[in-house]
Design a protein around this motif. Structure first.
Motif, PDB file in Angstrom:
ATOM      1  N   CYS A  31       0.785  -1.063   0.340  1.00 32.62           N
ATOM      2  CA  CYS A  31      -0.019   0.153  -0.088  1.00 32.62           C
ATOM      3  C   CYS A  31       0.940   1.149   0.011  1.00 32.62           C
ATOM      4  O   CYS A  31       1.716   1.333   0.923  1.00 32.62           O
ATOM      5  CB  CYS A  31      -0.936  -0.065   1.307  1.00 32.62           C
ATOM      6  N   THR A  32       0.739   2.150  -0.981  1.00 33.22           N
ATOM      7  CA  THR A  32       1.481   3.170  -0.998  1.00 33.22           C
ATOM      8  C   THR A  32       0.961   4.388  -0.031  1.00 33.22           C
ATOM      9  O   THR A  32       1.817   5.089   0.433  1.00 33.22           O
ATOM     10  CB  THR A  32       1.315   3.842  -2.402  1.00 33.22           C
ATOM     11  N   ALA A  33      -0.129   4.145   0.720  1.00 29.70           N
ATOM     12  CA  ALA A  33      -0.648   5.109   1.783  1.00 29.70           C
ATOM     13  C   ALA A  33       0.236   4.780   3.092  1.00 29.70           C
ATOM     14  O   ALA A  33       0.445   5.695   3.808  1.00 29.70           O
ATOM     15  CB  ALA A  33      -2.186   5.189   1.996  1.00 29.70           C
ATOM     16  N   CYS A  34      -0.079   3.458   3.524  1.00 25.95           N
ATOM     17  CA  CYS A  34       0.507   2.997   4.888  1.00 25.95           C
ATOM     18  C   CYS A  34       1.524   1.904   4.975  1.00 25.95           C
ATOM     19  O   CYS A  34       1.796   1.641   5.987  1.00 25.95           O
ATOM     20  CB  CYS A  34      -0.912   2.658   5.568  1.00 25.95           C
ATOM     21  N   GLY A  35       1.879   1.465   3.761  1.00 27.58           N
ATOM     22  CA  GLY A  35       3.069   0.405   3.650  1.00 27.58           C
ATOM     23  C   GLY A  35       2.594  -0.831   3.984  1.00 27.58           C
ATOM     24  O   GLY A  35       3.396  -1.696   4.065  1.00 27.58           O
ATOM     25  N   TYR A  36       1.299  -1.202   3.968  1.00 25.43           N
ATOM     26  CA  TYR A  36       0.849  -2.627   4.454  1.00 25.43           C
ATOM     27  C   TYR A  36       1.119  -3.456   3.363  1.00 25.43           C
ATOM     28  O   TYR A  36       1.057  -3.263   2.070  1.00 25.43           O
ATOM     29  CB  TYR A  36      -0.790  -2.505   4.597  1.00 25.43           C
ATOM     30  N   HIS A  37       1.677  -4.597   3.630  1.00 25.92           N
ATOM     31  CA  HIS A  37       2.152  -5.608   2.615  1.00 25.92           C
ATOM     32  C   HIS A  37       0.941  -6.609   2.542  1.00 25.92           C
ATOM     33  O   HIS A  37       0.727  -7.503   3.360  1.00 25.92           O
ATOM     34  CB  HIS A  37       3.508  -6.309   3.122  1.00 25.92           C
ATOM     35  N   HIS A  38       0.406  -6.454   1.329  1.00 27.67           N
ATOM     36  CA  HIS A  38      -0.744  -7.478   0.946  1.00 27.67           C
ATOM     37  C   HIS A  38       0.301  -8.806   0.742  1.00 27.67           C
ATOM     38  O   HIS A  38       1.162  -9.062   0.046  1.00 27.67           O
ATOM     39  CB  HIS A  38      -1.294  -7.004  -0.330  1.00 27.67           C
ATOM     40  N   ARG A  39      -0.712  -9.894   0.806  1.00 28.25           N
ATOM     41  CA  ARG A  39      -0.315 -11.260   0.778  1.00 28.25           C
ATOM     42  C   ARG A  39      -0.190 -11.509  -0.921  1.00 28.25           C
ATOM     43  O   ARG A  39      -1.211 -11.063  -1.580  1.00 28.25           O
ATOM     44  CB  ARG A  39      -1.284 -12.218   1.328  1.00 28.25           C
ATOM     45  N   VAL A  40       0.675 -11.990  -1.398  1.00 29.05           N
ATOM     46  CA  VAL A  40       1.293 -12.282  -2.800  1.00 29.05           C
ATOM     47  C   VAL A  40       1.364 -13.848  -2.766  1.00 29.05           C
ATOM     48  O   VAL A  40       2.003 -14.536  -2.049  1.00 29.05           O
ATOM     49  CB  VAL A  40       2.355 -11.604  -3.329  1.00 29.05           C
ATOM     50  N   GLY A  41       1.064 -14.248  -4.113  1.00 26.09           N
ATOM     51  CA  GLY A  41       1.380 -15.672  -4.607  1.00 26.09           C
ATOM     52  C   GLY A  41       2.796 -15.938  -4.689  1.00 26.09           C
ATOM     53  O   GLY A  41       3.716 -14.999  -4.896  1.00 26.09           O
ATOM     54  N   PRO A  42       3.214 -17.159  -4.942  1.00 23.12           N
ATOM     55  CA  PRO A  42       4.650 -17.374  -5.226  1.00 23.12           C
ATOM     56  C   PRO A  42       5.104 -16.913  -6.550  1.00 23.12           C
ATOM     57  O   PRO A  42       6.232 -16.699  -6.575  1.00 23.12           O
ATOM     58  CB  PRO A  42       4.732 -19.021  -5.028  1.00 23.12           C
ATOM     59  N   ARG A  43       4.324 -17.182  -7.618  1.00 20.68           N
ATOM     60  CA  ARG A  43       4.761 -16.498  -8.879  1.00 20.68           C
ATOM     61  C   ARG A  43       5.234 -15.146  -8.813  1.00 20.68           C
ATOM     62  O   ARG A  43       6.034 -14.404  -9.480  1.00 20.68           O
ATOM     63  CB  ARG A  43       3.684 -16.656  -9.745  1.00 20.68           C
ATOM     64  N   GLU A  44       4.187 -14.289  -8.256  1.00 19.72           N
ATOM     65  CA  GLU A  44       4.751 -13.113  -8.138  1.00 19.72           C
ATOM     66  C   GLU A  44       6.118 -12.857  -7.431  1.00 19.72           C
ATOM     67  O   GLU A  44       6.812 -11.869  -7.733  1.00 19.72           O
ATOM     68  CB  GLU A  44       3.603 -11.985  -7.169  1.00 19.72           C
TER      69      GLU A  44
END
Length: 304
Positions: A49-62
């Protein structure tokens, strides 16, 4: 032949992580701050997130595209599949749903790659496949990866995300804790380097085994890391837990984590740690190493 050549795979066609949004107007809501961001912007910012820095969950390919040098990732044991070994009600359907949701065959992707030119073996757990739960296939693939890395004299980098042992596989799932930890120990006894990156959430039997076995342990900002859930612990000890308990920041303060590294800096940090801890210009004796890589790539069948 040196390690660089072994871990380069020009023929590898890495599936890009996530399709680009056909509609540029699609927006994603940050679960922490509630800000709506264009999906394209979020993807360009590594799903942070560019607003608060929250790291969204992402899959292995990403994650592979974020970490591995382009064209160097070569997947191992890609065809191993979980089965309903215990005739657990509804498990077959859950596996089918998980495959559709994640577009993966199970909850971990293993392989070899270079990270800023530093060769290594890697595994990436998948939050979209039954929340990265560890069944027999996950344990088997990670064990094989460590055995492969031990034979080659290669370091291992692992990205963990998991709700713990997979309940549908019962004791067979719990046995993977000892199995993977033994493989990590053999790798360590050979004098080889293991780096873990804990992402949100890393919990249960995965935390209690290979996730915390790393020589150096990195965590993503704000990641939940622990064994039992906070509510279960409070009900057991009948005490209120400290604020932020089981966050990466709390664990760093109490010595359970060595570094907190944002996603944008992970590739550079991992490469630097590999450079420091792995002897330079590692080499193998002859072409049998290529044969070994091919053998591991083609291995399939039932988990042992």
């Amino acid at each position: 032949m040196n390690l660089m050549g072994l871990f380069r795979s020009p023929q590898n066609e890495l599936e890009k992580g996530g399709k680009e949004a056909e509609d540029a107007g699609i927006r994603s809501v940050c679960p922490r701050c509630g800000v709506q961001l264009p999906l394209s912007d979020l993807q360009e910012n590594m799903h942070v997130c560019t607003a608060c820095g929250y790291h969204h969950r992402v899959g292995p390919r990403e994650r592979i595209t974020y970490i591995a040098d382009e064209g160097t990732f070569q997947e191992l044991d890609a065809d191993l599949l979980s089965r309903d070994l215990l005739d657990f009600p509804g498990y077959d359907q859950k596996l089918r749903n998980a495959k559709l949701a994640s577009r993966e065959k199970d909850a971990v992707v293993c392989g070899t790659a270079q990270v800023n030119g530093q060769p290594c073996a890697l595994f990436f757990m998948d939050p979209n496949f039954m929340m990265g739960s560890m069944g027999t296939v996950v344990g088997e693939k990670i064990t094989r990866l460590f055995e492969f890395a031990t034979e080659l004299g290669a370091p291992v980098v692992g990205f963990t995300v998991s709700g713990g042992a997979r309940m549908q596989e019962g004791i067979l799932s719990l046995m993977q804790m000892a199995k993977t930890s033994a493989a990590v120990r053999r790798h360590s006894d050979a004098g080889l380097f293991y780096l873990t990156v804990l992402t949100d959430p890393t919990t249960g039997g995965v935390t209690a085994s290979f996730a915390m076995d790393g020589d150096i342990i990195i965590a993503e900002p704000g990641a939940t890391i622990g064994f039992a859930g906070a509510r279960v612990i409070e009900q057991t000890i009948r005490k209120k837990l400290p604020q932020g308990f089981q966050t990466a920041e709390f664990l760093l303060e109490h010595g359970f984590v060595d570094l907190i590294v944002p996603r944008s800096a992970q590739k550079e940090t991992i490469a630097r740690l590999l450079q420091i801890h792995v002897p330079g210009s590692m080499a193998f004796g002859d072409e049998t190493d290529l044969d070994l890589l091919e053998e591991y790539s083609e291995r399939g069948g039932e988990p042992q």
